[in-house]
Write a protein that holds these residues in place. Structure first.
Motif: not given
Length: 337
Positions: A45, A66-67, A69-70, A72, A94, A100, A109
């Motif tokens: 990733k 999606y997701p 995570k960090k 995106y 999430g 989360k 996001r």
């Protein structure tokens, strides 16, 4: 050109989307490193994101599952920096799935993408109500790729056979442990992991068959209906997992249809309208209604439902719904431009 990042995942729904994009000629921009282990996936990733500015081109369309995570937001920003566009296909939110993110964090996001493929109208409404202004189109139902063929369904099993496949533990599906008493004239065949077998040994109408690989399940499961239900209670899909059904398209629905099974689903779930309108099953408000609801299904109605299930099965194994939704998402972006 249409592009994607193929990231190794245990998630069948994500892997199917990757395979469909590969079949349709999308360009895979990811960096593959080593094995399927967590460390390899992490670096795959990371290096894919670092490499993206050098391989993504002007006017490309990047589909993001999606997701992510960090990374995106970084993916969306890199795409826009390169004058490319992004389409985000939501698998899970999430805010609901693992709690989360807050709703505000989720919306912030998702605001970085150009178009979103949501599961259904309920998910679209929830996102809009919480401030999402990105153009959205609906998937309808998840595709389910499989070369396996199901058994032929026929009306008249006595008792009627209902199938449930999935997580069997108390944490996610406590309703299972209260269901035995409701199965008048029915039996429930359950497949999966996590069952408390000490409690299950006292059941009379629920039979545990262990875990089956998905293709084996599709080829061999012998039942009349597939049950889509999550949560704490037989009277409603309650608790965090159950409430998620109000906006979520459970992948299990597609799994049952691919196995040729008509669906029984909660009437307050987001998919209930889709199931009824397309004659793919029936809806109930409570599992205490199961016997009565099934008694009202005639042979003609059941045969009609099975015919619809077979027609949809052919679409699911071909990737019809992803292709339609992606085309809609691209059309939305073209109109905006």
């Amino acid at each position: 050109m249409n592009c994607y990042l193929k990231i190794i995942s245990p998630n069948k729904a994500k892997n199917d989307i990757d395979e469909l994009m590969e079949r349709d000629g999308f360009r895979n921009l990811s960096v593959h490193i080593g094995s399927k282990g967590k460390v390899s996936v992490f670096f795959s990733k990371l290096f894919s994101v670092i490499r993206l500015p050098f391989v993504l081109h002007k006017d490309d369309v990047l589909l993001i599952q999606y997701p992510f995570k960090k990374y995106y937001t970084a993916l969306c920003r890199i795409a826009h920096m390169k004058n490319a566009s992004t389409v985000t296909l939501i698998h899970d939110l999430g805010t609901f799935r693992r709690h989360k993110l807050t709703a505000d964090q989720e919306i912030e996001r998702l605001s970085h993408t150009d178009s979103i493929i949501v599961h259904n109208g309920a998910m679209k409404d929830w996102l809009k109500e919480h401030g999402c202004k990105v153009r959205m189109c609906e998937l309808g139902i998840f595709d389910y790729l499989s070369s396996s063929s199901p058994l032929h369904r026929h009306f008249g099993h006595n008792p009627r056979r209902i199938v449930y496949a999935g997580a069997l533990g108390l944490r996610k599906n406590a309703f299972l442990y209260d269901l035995d008493k409701c199965l008048d004239g029915c039996v429930l065949d359950i497949f999966g992991r996590g069952l408390d077998e000490n409690i299950a040994s006292k059941w009379h109408n629920i039979h545990y068959h262990g875990y089956l690989e998905s293709d084996k399940f599709i080829e061999t499961v012998d039942g009349d209906w597939g049950l889509v239900w999550d949560g704490d209670s037989i009277d409603a899909c309650s608790g965090n997992w159950g409430e998620y059904l109000r906006i979520n398209n459970p992948h299990k629905t597609s799994f049952y249809i691919c196995a040729g099974l008509p669906v029984i689903i909660w009437n307050q779930s987001a998919m209930s309208k889709f199931i009824v309108e397309n004659k793919l099953g029936i809806c109930v408000s409570s599992l205490s209604e199961l016997s009565e609801a099934l008694n009202h299904v005639s042979k003609e109605e059941y045969d009609e439902i099975c015919a619809s299930v077979e027609a949809f099965r052919k679409k699911l194994v071909d990737g019809y719904f992803f292709r339609e939704a992606f085309a809609d998402a691209c059309s939305c972006m073209a109109k905006r431009n």
